[in-house]
Design an enzyme around this catalytic site. Structure first.
Site, PDB file in Angstrom:
ATOM      1  N   ARG A  46       1.947   8.903  -6.203  1.00 29.86           N
ATOM      2  CA  ARG A  46       1.447  10.225  -6.626  1.00 29.86           C
ATOM      3  C   ARG A  46       1.569  10.587  -8.101  1.00 29.86           C
ATOM      4  NH1 ARG A  46      -1.753  10.500  -2.417  1.00 29.86           N
ATOM      5  NH2 ARG A  46      -0.863  11.275  -0.499  1.00 29.86           N
TER       6      ARG A  46
ATOM      7  N   ASP B 159       0.797   2.490   3.659  1.00 31.51           N
ATOM      8  CA  ASP B 159      -0.072   3.590   3.228  1.00 31.51           C
ATOM      9  C   ASP B 159       0.758   4.873   3.093  1.00 31.51           C
ATOM     10  OD1 ASP B 159      -2.281   5.005   2.416  1.00 31.51           O
ATOM     11  OD2 ASP B 159      -3.213   5.112   4.395  1.00 31.51           O
TER      12      ASP B 159
ATOM     13  N   HIS C 175       1.286   5.283  -2.088  1.00 34.66           N
ATOM     14  CA  HIS C 175       0.776   6.295  -3.019  1.00 34.66           C
ATOM     15  C   HIS C 175       1.990   7.057  -3.550  1.00 34.66           C
ATOM     16  CE1 HIS C 175      -3.459   5.886  -1.588  1.00 34.66           C
ATOM     17  NE2 HIS C 175      -2.872   5.578  -0.434  1.00 34.66           N
TER      18      HIS C 175
ATOM     19  N   HIS D  31       2.450  14.290   1.564  1.00 33.36           N
ATOM     20  CA  HIS D  31       1.948  15.638   1.236  1.00 33.36           C
ATOM     21  C   HIS D  31       3.041  16.609   1.688  1.00 33.36           C
ATOM     22  CE1 HIS D  31      -2.151  14.169   0.526  1.00 33.36           C
ATOM     23  NE2 HIS D  31      -2.050  13.465   1.640  1.00 33.36           N
TER      24      HIS D  31
ATOM     25  N   HIS E 138     -10.665   0.345   1.449  1.00 30.10           N
ATOM     26  CA  HIS E 138     -10.594   1.393   2.471  1.00 30.10           C
ATOM     27  C   HIS E 138     -11.952   1.387   3.164  1.00 30.10           C
ATOM     28  CE1 HIS E 138      -9.418   5.595   3.933  1.00 30.10           C
ATOM     29  NE2 HIS E 138     -10.627   5.354   4.435  1.00 30.10           N
TER      30      HIS E 138
ATOM     31  N   ASN F  58      -5.507   6.586  -6.517  1.00 35.73           N
ATOM     32  CA  ASN F  58      -6.030   7.954  -6.398  1.00 35.73           C
ATOM     33  C   ASN F  58      -5.050   9.008  -6.904  1.00 35.73           C
ATOM     34  OD1 ASN F  58      -4.357   7.337  -4.222  1.00 35.73           O
ATOM     35  ND2 ASN F  58      -5.428   8.662  -2.798  1.00 35.73           N
TER      36      ASN F  58
ATOM     37  N   HIS G 207       0.829  -1.220   0.000  1.00 31.72           N
ATOM     38  CA  HIS G 207       0.000   0.000   0.000  1.00 31.72           C
ATOM     39  C   HIS G 207       0.857   1.261   0.000  1.00 31.72           C
ATOM     40  CE1 HIS G 207      -4.006   1.790   1.659  1.00 31.72           C
ATOM     41  NE2 HIS G 207      -3.326   2.723   1.034  1.00 31.72           N
TER      42      HIS G 207
ATOM     43  N   GLU H 100      -6.934   0.749  -3.701  1.00 25.80           N
ATOM     44  CA  GLU H 100      -7.878   0.619  -2.648  1.00 25.80           C
ATOM     45  C   GLU H 100      -9.210   1.143  -3.147  1.00 25.80           C
ATOM     46  OE1 GLU H 100      -7.413   3.596   0.690  1.00 25.80           O
ATOM     47  OE2 GLU H 100      -5.389   3.779  -0.144  1.00 25.80           O
TER      48      GLU H 100
ATOM     49  N   HIS I 150      -5.221  -0.738   5.812  1.00 25.95           N
ATOM     50  CA  HIS I 150      -4.979   0.086   7.010  1.00 25.95           C
ATOM     51  C   HIS I 150      -6.001  -0.049   8.143  1.00 25.95           C
ATOM     52  CE1 HIS I 150      -7.675   2.628   4.687  1.00 25.95           C
ATOM     53  NE2 HIS I 150      -6.740   3.195   3.961  1.00 25.95           N
TER      54      HIS I 150
HETATM   55  N1  NCD Z   1      -4.499   7.490   4.177  1.00 31.23           N
HETATM   56  C1  NCD Z   1      -4.637   8.774   3.904  1.00 31.23           C
HETATM   57  O1  NCD Z   1      -4.942   9.532   4.814  1.00 31.23           O
HETATM   58  N2  NCD Z   1      -4.454   9.279   2.669  1.00 31.23           N
HETATM   59  C2  NCD Z   1      -4.215   8.567   1.463  1.00 31.23           C
HETATM   60  C3  NCD Z   1      -5.454   7.928   0.933  1.00 31.23           C
HETATM   61  C4  NCD Z   1      -5.917   6.736   1.723  1.00 31.23           C
HETATM   62  O2  NCD Z   1      -5.175   5.755   1.852  1.00 31.23           O
HETATM   63  O3  NCD Z   1      -7.034   6.717   2.214  1.00 31.23           O
HETATM   64  C5  NCD Z   1      -3.644   9.540   0.416  1.00 31.23           C
HETATM   65  O4  NCD Z   1      -3.554   9.141  -0.753  1.00 31.23           O
HETATM   66  O5  NCD Z   1      -3.265  10.659   0.772  1.00 31.23           O
HETATM   67 ZN    ZN Z   2      -7.225   4.504   2.387  1.00 33.78          ZN
HETATM   68 ZN    ZN Z   3      -3.947   4.576   0.951  1.00 38.10          ZN
END
Ligand code: NCD
Ligand code: ZN
Ligand code: ZN
Length: 436
Positions: A59, A294, A57, A298, A173, A89, A55, A139, A226
């Site tokens: 980006r 996860d 991201h 940011h 999720h 996402n 898991h 997810e 998660h």
């Molecule tokens: N976990 C989070 O708070 N954020 C994740 C998205 C997600 O996993 O729900 C993201 O892509 O920023």
């Molecule tokens: Zn999530």
């Molecule tokens: Zn996630």
């Protein structure tokens, strides 16, 4: 051929591991291998299968300012992660053929191997997605999170049925927005704990129950992303689903908002210290299938907002294995458990049959660490584009060397080599789609 000599495996065995570097596979594991070619002296070092992080991201496409395949995968390699599974996402979201192809092109920059998941929205195109090497669906968002991809139950049911027809796992999720607290939502923006009060523990447990119920009706393989509460874990296991726990839910709790502020905002949110402890027990005793990060970077600027306006998510791909190895060093987890949580079990769940253990014939995805060498985690030292970490100041046992299919993709400065040229910390970006 490359021989890693005298390494200690997670089960305590001391072995030589011979690697066929051209095939990228483990040619032999034994105590009396004759040496040929290069060698690494691993006396006193622990040799683990590389972490499979189910898991992350990364980006791209769409949010290159937060992370890229290059920076995210460097961070992975430096943290002992050899395979990542990227979530949908992004912008565009990975819900059709074009979006998948775009992401697959960008992923060619990766230092580590990867799976690319397909997402589900009202305008997803499952035919196009399943025409391509998608690892799993997910997810799949049952409530909004970053990217606002929350969907209705009917569409979820349809996605679960489709994934089952295609022999794919569905990663979920699981939060039910109907059970979020309207009262907590009224609290002030500098009352950070309000995020945890708002996205309630009950909302997770209820959504997990619903997801496994729908999964069972379709005979699906449901994996809960998660899980942040013992109730969520128990609902997943009772319903025959697998689940993952993140390092932040394992090592942080609501008390940490004082220090973290909005940098502690993520979905699902941090929970009480009691729940955190109960979650740790379930990780230690093998109830939880895997640790997945996860990794959701940011920027500081984005996070610097009220608790209601800051984006959700924290980075973690580089610090997960180090934090777990620190727990093993302190005897709070066994090395075998760490191996199973980070490699053997995710390989099993996601059908990566040639990975996840140190065994003859499998891919040479390996991590070498000095298990006694613990150091402070500092955001400044990490390789993600995200220059902060919620684990700042905590201790971790970091890899000396990370190998993907026999290629050294990362070595720390302390790693010593015999007859391997050691120019630069990172090797080449050799990542491949694990589903291809
Ligand atoms: N976990 C989070 O708070 N954020 C994740 C998205 C997600 O996993 O729900 C993201 O892509 O920023
Ligand atoms: Zn999530
Ligand atoms: Zn996630």
């Amino acid at each position: 051929m490359l021989t890693i000599r005298n390494a200690t495996l997670a089960d305590g065995r001391q072995v030589d591991v011979r690697i066929d570097t051209s095939a990228g596979r483990i040619a032999g594991v034994g105590s009396t291998l004759t040496e040929s070619g290069d060698s690494i002296d691993a006396t006193g070092k622990l040799l683990l299968p590389g972490m499979i992080d189910a898991h992350v991201h990364f980006r791209q496409p769409g949010f290159d300012h937060k992370e890229t395949w290059e920076t995210g995968s460097r961070s992975a390699a430096a943290g002992g992660v050899t395979t990542v599974v990227d979530q949908p996402n992004t912008d565009p979201p990975t819900v059709d053929g074009d979006a998948f192809d775009r992401k697959a092109d960008l992923a060619a920059d990766s230092y580590v191997d990867y799976g690319i998941n397909g997402g589900v929205t009202p305008d997803w195109n499952p035919d196009e997605l399943f025409d391509r090497p998608v690892l799993a669906l997910g997810e799949v968002f049952l409530a909004d999170s970053t990217g606002e991809m929350g969907i209705e139950e009917d569409l979820f049911r349809e996605a679960v049925e489709r994934a089952t027809d295609e022999y794919r796992v569905v990663t979920v999720h699981a939060e039910d927005a109907d059970l979020f607290s309207a009262e907590a939502r009224e609290r002030d923006g500098d009352d950070y704990d309000a995020w945890s009060a708002y996205r309630t523990a009950e909302a997770e447990a209820a959504a997990v129950e619903r997801a496994v119920e729908i999964g069972a009706e379709a005979d699906a393989q449901v994996h809960i992303a998660h899980t942040s509460t013992p109730e969520g874990v128990d609902a997943a296991t009772a319903g025959g689903a697998t689940c993952e726990v993140t390092p932040h839910h394992l090592f942080l709790s609501r008390g940490d908002y004082d220090e973290l502020g909005t940098f502690g905002r993520m979905n699902p949110p941090l929970r009480s210290e009691d729940r955190r402890e109960a979650l740790f027990e379930r990780v230690a005793d093998g109830t939880v299938d895997m640790v997945a990060t996860d990794h959701a970077p940011h920027t500081r600027e984005e996070k610097d907002a009220s608790i209601w306006d800051a984006p959700s998510g924290v980075p973690g791909v580089e610090t997960a294995l180090p934090l777990l190895l620190e727990e093993a060093r302190k005897d709070n987890l066994t090395y075998e458990r760490v191996r199973d949580l980070t490699a053997a079990n995710p390989a099993d769940v996601f059908g990566l049959t040639r990975r996840g253990t140190v065994e003859q014939g499998l891919m040479a995805d390996l991590v070498l660490v000095d298990p006694d060498e613990s150091r402070e985690i500092r955001g400044d030292d990490l390789h993600s584009k995200c220059d902060w970490t919620p684990f700042e100041g905590m201790a971790g046992v970091f890899p000396e060397l990370t190998m993907v299919r026999g290629n050294v993709v990362y070595r720390s400065e302390s790693a010593e080599f015999e007859s391997i040229d050691a120019d630069g910390e990172f090797g080449e970006a050799v990542g491949r789609n694990v589903r291809k």
